[in-house]
Design a protein around this motif. Sequence first.
Motif, PDB file in Angstrom:
ATOM      1  N   ALA A 154       0.830  -1.213   0.000  1.00 19.90           N
ATOM      2  CA  ALA A 154       0.000   0.000   0.000  1.00 19.90           C
ATOM      3  C   ALA A 154       0.860   1.256   0.000  1.00 19.90           C
ATOM      4  N   ALA A 155       2.005   1.180   0.681  1.00 18.76           N
ATOM      5  CA  ALA A 155       2.901   2.339   0.752  1.00 18.76           C
ATOM      6  C   ALA A 155       3.543   2.646  -0.596  1.00 18.76           C
ATOM      7  N   LEU A 156       3.529   1.678  -1.514  1.00 18.86           N
ATOM      8  CA  LEU A 156       4.122   1.875  -2.839  1.00 18.86           C
ATOM      9  C   LEU A 156       3.139   2.462  -3.848  1.00 18.86           C
ATOM     10  N   LEU A 157       1.849   2.367  -3.557  1.00 18.81           N
ATOM     11  CA  LEU A 157       0.831   2.746  -4.534  1.00 18.81           C
ATOM     12  C   LEU A 157       0.613   4.251  -4.565  1.00 18.81           C
ATOM     13  N   PRO A 158       0.508   4.827  -5.762  1.00 16.17           N
ATOM     14  CA  PRO A 158       0.271   6.271  -5.868  1.00 16.17           C
ATOM     15  C   PRO A 158      -1.109   6.677  -5.350  1.00 16.17           C
ATOM     16  N   ASP A 159      -2.062   5.767  -5.476  1.00 11.01           N
ATOM     17  CA  ASP A 159      -3.427   6.027  -4.991  1.00 11.01           C
ATOM     18  C   ASP A 159      -4.005   4.692  -4.533  1.00 11.01           C
ATOM     19  N   ARG A 160      -4.014   4.450  -3.237  1.00 11.18           N
ATOM     20  CA  ARG A 160      -4.431   3.156  -2.704  1.00 11.18           C
ATOM     21  C   ARG A 160      -5.835   2.776  -3.149  1.00 11.18           C
ATOM     22  N   GLU A 161      -6.732   3.759  -3.235  1.00 10.83           N
ATOM     23  CA  GLU A 161      -8.124   3.462  -3.571  1.00 10.83           C
ATOM     24  C   GLU A 161      -8.299   3.064  -5.033  1.00 10.83           C
ATOM     25  N   ALA A 162      -7.311   3.335  -5.861  1.00 14.71           N
ATOM     26  CA  ALA A 162      -7.436   3.049  -7.288  1.00 14.71           C
ATOM     27  C   ALA A 162      -6.985   1.634  -7.650  1.00 14.71           C
ATOM     28  N   PHE A 163      -6.523   0.883  -6.656  1.00 16.28           N
ATOM     29  CA  PHE A 163      -5.987  -0.451  -6.927  1.00 16.28           C
ATOM     30  C   PHE A 163      -6.622  -1.490  -6.004  1.00 16.28           C
ATOM     31  N   SER A 164      -6.720  -2.706  -6.519  1.00 16.24           N
ATOM     32  CA  SER A 164      -7.124  -3.839  -5.683  1.00 16.24           C
ATOM     33  C   SER A 164      -5.900  -4.719  -5.470  1.00 16.24           C
ATOM     34  N   VAL A 165      -5.689  -5.135  -4.245  1.00 19.27           N
ATOM     35  CA  VAL A 165      -4.509  -5.941  -3.920  1.00 19.27           C
ATOM     36  C   VAL A 165      -4.932  -7.107  -3.046  1.00 19.27           C
ATOM     37  N   GLU A 166      -4.525  -8.305  -3.434  1.00 18.41           N
ATOM     38  CA  GLU A 166      -4.773  -9.504  -2.639  1.00 18.41           C
ATOM     39  C   GLU A 166      -3.468 -10.263  -2.451  1.00 18.41           C
ATOM     40  N   VAL A 167      -3.321 -10.850  -1.276  1.00 14.34           N
ATOM     41  CA  VAL A 167      -2.145 -11.665  -0.997  1.00 14.34           C
ATOM     42  C   VAL A 167      -2.616 -13.053  -0.573  1.00 14.34           C
ATOM     43  N   ASP A 168      -2.203 -14.059  -1.324  1.00 12.18           N
ATOM     44  CA  ASP A 168      -2.583 -15.432  -1.029  1.00 12.18           C
ATOM     45  C   ASP A 168      -1.333 -16.306  -1.092  1.00 12.18           C
ATOM     46  N   ARG A 169      -0.906 -16.802   0.055  1.00 16.91           N
ATOM     47  CA  ARG A 169       0.269 -17.657   0.134  1.00 16.91           C
ATOM     48  C   ARG A 169       1.490 -16.994  -0.490  1.00 16.91           C
ATOM     49  N   ALA A 170       1.655 -15.706  -0.172  1.00 15.71           N
ATOM     50  CA  ALA A 170       2.801 -14.900  -0.589  1.00 15.71           C
ATOM     51  C   ALA A 170       2.772 -14.509  -2.063  1.00 15.71           C
ATOM     52  N   VAL A 171       1.676 -14.843  -2.768  1.00 15.95           N
ATOM     53  CA  VAL A 171       1.509 -14.419  -4.155  1.00 15.95           C
ATOM     54  C   VAL A 171       0.563 -13.221  -4.172  1.00 15.95           C
ATOM     55  N   VAL A 172       1.015 -12.137  -4.789  1.00 11.78           N
ATOM     56  CA  VAL A 172       0.245 -10.895  -4.815  1.00 11.78           C
ATOM     57  C   VAL A 172      -0.474 -10.755  -6.151  1.00 11.78           C
ATOM     58  N   THR A 173      -1.762 -10.452  -6.088  1.00 12.82           N
ATOM     59  CA  THR A 173      -2.533 -10.150  -7.289  1.00 12.82           C
ATOM     60  C   THR A 173      -2.954  -8.689  -7.199  1.00 12.82           C
ATOM     61  N   ILE A 174      -2.584  -7.911  -8.209  1.00 16.73           N
ATOM     62  CA  ILE A 174      -2.907  -6.483  -8.187  1.00 16.73           C
ATOM     63  C   ILE A 174      -3.679  -6.101  -9.439  1.00 16.73           C
ATOM     64  N   GLY A 175      -4.737  -5.336  -9.236  1.00 17.78           N
ATOM     65  CA  GLY A 175      -5.552  -4.851 -10.342  1.00 17.78           C
ATOM     66  C   GLY A 175      -5.723  -3.349 -10.251  1.00 17.78           C
ATOM     67  N   GLY A 176      -6.128  -2.743 -11.337  1.00 16.26           N
ATOM     68  CA  GLY A 176      -6.304  -1.297 -11.378  1.00 16.26           C
ATOM     69  C   GLY A 176      -5.913  -0.761 -12.735  1.00 16.26           C
ATOM     70  N   LYS A 177      -5.968   0.558 -12.888  1.00 13.88           N
ATOM     71  CA  LYS A 177      -5.659   1.180 -14.170  1.00 13.88           C
ATOM     72  C   LYS A 177      -4.695   2.335 -13.982  1.00 13.88           C
ATOM     73  N   VAL A 178      -3.712   2.401 -14.879  1.00 19.63           N
ATOM     74  CA  VAL A 178      -2.746   3.507 -14.872  1.00 19.63           C
ATOM     75  C   VAL A 178      -2.707   4.114 -16.270  1.00 19.63           C
ATOM     76  N   ARG A 179      -1.947   5.183 -16.401  1.00 24.76           N
ATOM     77  CA  ARG A 179      -1.928   5.884 -17.695  1.00 24.76           C
ATOM     78  C   ARG A 179      -1.068   5.171 -18.730  1.00 24.76           C
ATOM     79  N   ARG A 180       0.115   4.701 -18.317  1.00 25.89           N
ATOM     80  CA  ARG A 180       1.060   4.147 -19.285  1.00 25.89           C
ATOM     81  C   ARG A 180       1.464   2.721 -18.913  1.00 25.89           C
ATOM     82  N   LYS A 181       1.778   1.933 -19.933  1.00 21.97           N
ATOM     83  CA  LYS A 181       2.197   0.552 -19.707  1.00 21.97           C
ATOM     84  C   LYS A 181       3.480   0.491 -18.886  1.00 21.97           C
TER      85      LYS A 181
END
Length: 218
Positions: A154-181
Motif C-alpha cells: 500500500a505504501a508503494l501505490l500512488p493512490d491506494r483506492e485506485a488499486f485492488s490488492v490480494e495476498v494469497d500464500r505470498a503471491v500478490v494479485t494487483i488490479g487497477g488502471k494507470v496511464r502508461r504501460k
Amino acid sequence: MTMQVKDVMGRVAIAVLEDSSFLDIVAAMERYAVGAVTVIDAERRPVGVVSQDDLLLKETDTVRHSVSMFESRTRRQEHQKAAGVKAAELMTTPAITVTPDTSVREAARLMHDKHVKQLPVVDPATGHICGTLHQRDALRVFVRPAADVLADIAALLPDREAFSVEVDRAVVTIGGKVRRKSQTVALVERIREVEGVVDVVSELTYDTEDLIVTPPLL
C-alpha cells in the motif's frame, strides 16, 4: 519495511576456537545439528568457517600426502585441509560475515553467491560474533503475515483506492488502471521487491502503450 538480519537470526553463535581439534568440531556439529561452525580467535572475532565438506576431505582425499606441480591451487588447499587436525588448518578463509543491520535480502544473495548455508553475524563496533544466520532463517521472510505484506505494498501505490490488492500464500494479485504501460511494469517490479513476496500476478490495465519493442537483428 525491509527485514534485517537481526529480525530473523539465531542469537546463539555456534563457534569453535582456532586450536579446536577435529573431533571437537564434529562434536559441536552433532550437538547443535549444524553443517558448519564459525572459527573465532581469542577476541571472539570470526576468522574462518569449517563445514562438513571440509571435514569430509579427511575421508575422500586418498592422496593427500602426495604433491604435484600440476595440481591446481584448489586441489593443493584440499590436500592441506585433509591433513589438518585443528580448526585453523581445516577452515575456509576468510569468514564471510554480515551485521545485524544487513538486509535479509542482501544476506540471502550473499549466501547464494558464495555457496554457503550460514553466515556469522558480527557486531560492527567490536567485530565480535553475536549470532548466526542460517538459510532457514532467511526463508522466514516468506511467512510474514499477509497484513504486513499488504501494508508495505500500500505504501508503494500512488493512490491506494485506485488499486485492488490480494495476498494469497505470498503471491500478490494487483488490479487497477494507470496511464502508461511502463507504469505497470515499474509497479510490478517494486512489489516483487517487497519482503515476503513470492510472485506477482498483474491484472493492471493502461491507456497508453509507451514501451518500444526492438525487433531482433537477423
